[in-house]
Structures are given as C-alpha cells and as structure tokens.
Scaffold this active site. Structure first.
Site, PDB file in Angstrom:
ATOM      1  N   ARG A 127      70.311  -3.289  41.047  1.00 25.19           N
ATOM      2  CA  ARG A 127      71.086  -3.104  39.812  1.00 25.19           C
ATOM      3  C   ARG A 127      70.655  -1.776  39.187  1.00 25.19           C
ATOM      4  O   ARG A 127      69.493  -1.614  38.814  1.00 25.19           O
ATOM      5  CB  ARG A 127      70.813  -4.278  38.876  1.00 25.19           C
ATOM      6  CG  ARG A 127      71.582  -4.278  37.575  1.00 25.19           C
ATOM      7  CD  ARG A 127      71.218  -5.514  36.751  1.00 25.19           C
ATOM      8  NE  ARG A 127      71.923  -5.543  35.484  1.00 25.19           N
ATOM      9  CZ  ARG A 127      71.488  -4.962  34.373  1.00 25.19           C
ATOM     10  NH1 ARG A 127      70.330  -4.303  34.382  1.00 25.19           N
ATOM     11  NH2 ARG A 127      72.181  -5.035  33.249  1.00 25.19           N
TER      12      ARG A 127
ATOM     13  N   LYS B 117      63.250   1.832  34.594  1.00 23.18           N
ATOM     14  CA  LYS B 117      62.408   0.932  33.825  1.00 23.18           C
ATOM     15  C   LYS B 117      61.221   1.683  33.226  1.00 23.18           C
ATOM     16  O   LYS B 117      60.676   2.618  33.824  1.00 23.18           O
ATOM     17  CB  LYS B 117      61.929  -0.230  34.704  1.00 23.18           C
ATOM     18  CG  LYS B 117      63.020  -1.267  35.007  1.00 23.18           C
ATOM     19  CD  LYS B 117      63.453  -1.985  33.722  1.00 23.18           C
ATOM     20  CE  LYS B 117      64.616  -2.946  33.944  1.00 23.18           C
ATOM     21  NZ  LYS B 117      64.219  -4.192  34.576  1.00 23.18           N
TER      22      LYS B 117
END
Length: 271
Positions: free
Chosen positions: A245, A211
């Site tokens: 994930r 991210k």
C-alpha cells in the site's frame, strides 16, 4: 514469478501526514483517483479519517460525507477495485453499496457489527493490528514476548474470531500494522520476519510507504522518504508480500515490473 499487487492510497482527509489534505476536495480526489489508476495501481484504497499518530476520530456522518461521493464518482470513471479504509461499520456498509470491494479495517474488526458486514458481504477483508487507537497507539508500546511472537498469536486468535463470525478463510488478508503502536525497533523486526507472518497461510498486505520510522532511521522528513520507501517495499516484495500500500504509484509500479522481468525471464540481455 513476482505477483505482488499495488494498492494506491487516496486520503480524502484534511490532515494526513504525507499529502497534507491535497485530495480533500471532491474534484481533486477524483483527479487523484484517476491518476492512481493510470499509473498502474491494482487497488485504490479510499479513506476519510486520518490514522496518523495522535489523530482524533471524525464522526460517522463526516466520514460518510467524505468518502461515499468519491467512491461513487470513481466507479463511473475507472475500472479498478476500490478498498474502503474505515473502522466504522456504517461507513463500510455504505461504501460496499457504492461499489467498494474490500474492507480495510485498521482496528482489526474488533467491532462485531463490522464482522457481521464482512460475513454478509463475503468480500475480501484486511485485518490489521493496532495498539489501542490512533490517538493513543504510540503510548506505552511494549510487547514483553517480542513483537513477532505477539503478532503471530494475535493473528491466530483474530483469525479464529473471524472464522467463527462466518467470514470465509479465503477472504482474509493480514496486515501487521507497521507504525500502529510499534517502536522503530518493532517495525524493523516485522520487516525482518515477514516470512513468519506469511507462514500463517494468508495473504499479507504491508503499509510501509513514507512511514515515520523510516525517517527516524535516516533522519529525514516525509518529503524525502521516497527512496527508502522504494527500498523497503522491495524487501517486502522479495519476502512475497501480496499487496503493498503506497503513496507513490508509478515509482513502485516500475519496481514491481522490473522485479517481475528479472524473476520471470532467463534470457541473456545484450550489451
């Protein structure tokens, strides 16, 4: 005992942040799906619409064209449960018919048609919080009461709505939506308070892999974010998050297996 499951990401898109469309063509998507399976994923998450900040929506027809043939082919090739990552009810319904066994909706099942499909299928669903849409989610992100009180209240109200729609409690998975309309400080606060989200009593899925907020913290770009992805997902595992994930399957598989070994075995290791 560590029981965190591993969800591998398969973006069948030309414009995802990390993979830059490497798996967009059908043949490469199938190869990547098989690789994800062989590297030890417990779930395979297939998505046909980029949800990076600023991403524009794709049509229902195009999303169906991207994901349905991939799901059908992978169901013939490998034995792994497939999640469909979509905000569109028709895509979710068609994916289920093709063999998907989890609905992953980043819009939090705001569409009544999506809730109806979830109720009729009685499959597991992942309900995620996102501020507005991918195109606008990073605009004016502000939670006056703080991100954790906001999320806890939002989840409680959303769970009530899902239950009222006929979705069984046992099928609900929560995702706080790291990066989806949150500042770096908000994302850090979520990771610091995962136990509060777990205390709601539902399984929790986290999408922390590569991210952008991690890159902002260490001042590095997507290609260099594997070490910090492993580190922050280790924190999630220690907080008993149920599913992580990720893009990098084998590396995270090693982390989970090593943590399970140390948690589950007490014997002395010989030098």
């Amino acid at each position: 005992m560590i029981v965190t499951q591993l969800m591998g990401i398969l973006n069948v898109t030309p414009d995802s942040c990390f993979d830059q469309g490497r798996w967009f063509e059908h043949s490469t998507a199938i190869q990547r799906g098989i690789q994800i399976y062989r590297e030890g994923a417990d779930w395979l998450d297939v998505g046909g619409e980029s949800t990076r900040p600023g991403a524009q929506p794709v049509s229902e027809t195009e999303e169906l064209r991207r994901v349905i043939p991939v799901i059908k082919s992978l169901k013939q090739e490998i034995s792994i449960p497939i999640s469909i990552d979509t905000m569109k009810a028709k895509v979710a319904e068609t994916a289920i018919e093709a063999g998907a066994s989890l609905i992953n909706d980043i819009s939090g099942f705001c569409d009544p048609a999506m809730r109806q499909i979830a109720a009729s299928s009685q499959l597991p669903i992942c309900v995620m919080h996102m501020h507005e849409t991918p195109a606008t989610m990073q605009n004016k992100t502000h939670y006056p009461q703080g991100i954790i009180p906001f999320l806890l209240d939002w989840f409680k109200r959303r769970i009530d709505l899902l239950l009222a729609s006929g979705i069984h409690e046992k099928n609900i998975i929560l995702d706080p939506g790291i990066g989806f309309g949150k500042t770096v400080a908000d994302n850090v606060e979520i990771v610091h308070n995962l136990y509060d989200i777990k205390a709601l009593g539902f399984p929790v899925l986290m999408g922390l892999s590569r991210k952008s907020f991690l890159g902002k913290i260490i001042n590095k770009g997507y290609p260099e974010l594997l070490p910090v992805s492993l580190a922050i997902n280790t924190l999630a595992i220690l907080a008993h998050v149920d599913i992580i994930r990720v893009h990098d399957i084998s590396e995270h598989r090693d982390v989970i297996d090593l943590m399970a070994y140390f948690k589950g075995k007490k014997r002395k290791i010989e030098a």
